[in-house]
Design a protein around this motif. Structure first.
Motif, short mmCIF file in Angstrom:
data_model
loop_
_atom_site.label_atom_id
_atom_site.label_comp_id
_atom_site.label_asym_id
_atom_site.label_seq_id
_atom_site.Cartn_x
_atom_site.Cartn_y
_atom_site.Cartn_z
N VAL A 61 -2.80 -0.66 -10.39
CA VAL A 61 -2.97 -0.11 -9.16
C VAL A 61 -3.60 -1.23 -7.81
O VAL A 61 -3.90 -1.82 -6.76
N ASN A 62 -5.36 -0.91 -8.64
CA ASN A 62 -6.10 -1.42 -7.79
C ASN A 62 -6.10 -2.94 -8.24
O ASN A 62 -6.93 -3.58 -6.90
N ARG A 63 -5.37 -3.56 -9.25
CA ARG A 63 -5.83 -5.57 -8.95
C ARG A 63 -4.27 -5.56 -8.17
O ARG A 63 -4.40 -6.51 -7.58
N ILE A 64 -3.70 -4.52 -8.47
CA ILE A 64 -2.59 -5.51 -7.17
C ILE A 64 -2.90 -5.20 -6.04
O ILE A 64 -2.65 -6.27 -4.98
N GLN A 65 -3.37 -4.08 -5.42
CA GLN A 65 -3.85 -4.15 -3.53
C GLN A 65 -5.30 -5.00 -3.31
O GLN A 65 -5.04 -5.38 -2.87
N GLU A 66 -5.96 -5.21 -4.75
CA GLU A 66 -7.27 -6.03 -4.15
C GLU A 66 -6.27 -7.72 -4.54
O GLU A 66 -6.49 -8.15 -3.28
N ARG A 67 -5.10 -7.69 -4.63
CA ARG A 67 -4.72 -9.65 -5.09
C ARG A 67 -4.29 -9.67 -3.03
O ARG A 67 -4.27 -10.32 -2.52
N VAL A 68 -3.45 -8.86 -2.97
CA VAL A 68 -2.75 -8.32 -1.69
C VAL A 68 -3.32 -8.59 -1.10
O VAL A 68 -3.45 -9.54 0.37
N LEU A 126 0.76 -1.31 0.03
CA LEU A 126 0.44 -0.30 -0.11
C LEU A 126 0.69 1.25 0.43
O LEU A 126 0.34 2.27 -1.15
N ASN A 127 1.65 0.95 0.77
CA ASN A 127 2.83 2.08 0.86
C ASN A 127 3.08 2.64 -0.81
O ASN A 127 3.74 3.66 -0.72
N LEU A 128 4.03 1.56 -1.02
CA LEU A 128 4.51 1.76 -2.21
C LEU A 128 3.44 2.42 -3.79
O LEU A 128 3.68 3.61 -4.17
N THR A 129 2.43 1.23 -3.71
CA THR A 129 1.38 1.60 -4.37
C THR A 129 0.88 2.75 -4.51
O THR A 129 0.01 3.63 -5.40
N ASN A 130 0.66 3.43 -3.26
CA ASN A 130 -0.12 4.59 -3.50
C ASN A 130 0.43 6.28 -3.47
O ASN A 130 0.71 7.49 -2.91
#
Length: 150
Positions: A50-57, A32-36
């Motif tokens: 970004v949304n896909r990465i965050q949803e996946r994690v 979250l820190n990196l993608t934001n």
């Protein structure tokens, strides 16, 4: 060095599956820190990558937590559900690794971020795999041996 293909996490006999949740939570925090960070991921890709990465994690953590909550295992349905959740978390880890690699190829993250993020993800993946394997072995030991017809 630094790619997911040549990174191997050493698994010891003392690894406890319950320790995976703090490791997964740490992965969420880092992700979250990196993608934001708009310096890494521009706003124009917020709704795609970004949304896909965050949803996946977040999905990885949710599935691991849900699998952990199925305890004690009271019947075959519980055991099967727990294994399904663990397997789904492993699949999510593989998808996250793909998104990390894609982010590196597209230039959103540098080599250092790529290596660190990959290591964190692989730690979760290898711990999940060890937990899944231990659950399978326990189920195999508990299952009665098939009777031979003479």
């Amino acid at each position: 060095m630094g790619t997911r293909r040549n990174y191997q996490r050493k698994v010891s006999k003392n690894d406890n599956p319950l320790q995976i949740l703090p490791v997964a939570a740490d992965l969420i925090d880092y992700t979250l820190n990196l993608t934001n960070n708009k310096n890494h991921f521009p706003k124009k890709i917020r709704f795609t990558i970004v949304n896909r990465i965050q949803e996946r994690v977040l999905s990885i953590y949710e599935k691991l937590l849900e699998a952990n909550e199925i305890f004690p295992i009271r019947n075959e349905t519980d055991r099967i559900r727990r294994l399904e959740l663990q397997r789904a978390a492993l699949t999510d880890c593989k998808m996250l690794l793909f998104y990390i690699e894609l982010s590196r190829k597209r230039g959103y993250i540098d080599k250092g971020s790529f290596e660190y993020w990959t290591k964190k993800t692989l730690d979760v993946k290898f711990m999940s795999a060890a937990w899944y394997k231990a659950e399978q072995e326990a189920a195999e030991k508990a299952a009665p041996a098939p009777e031979e017809n003479q």
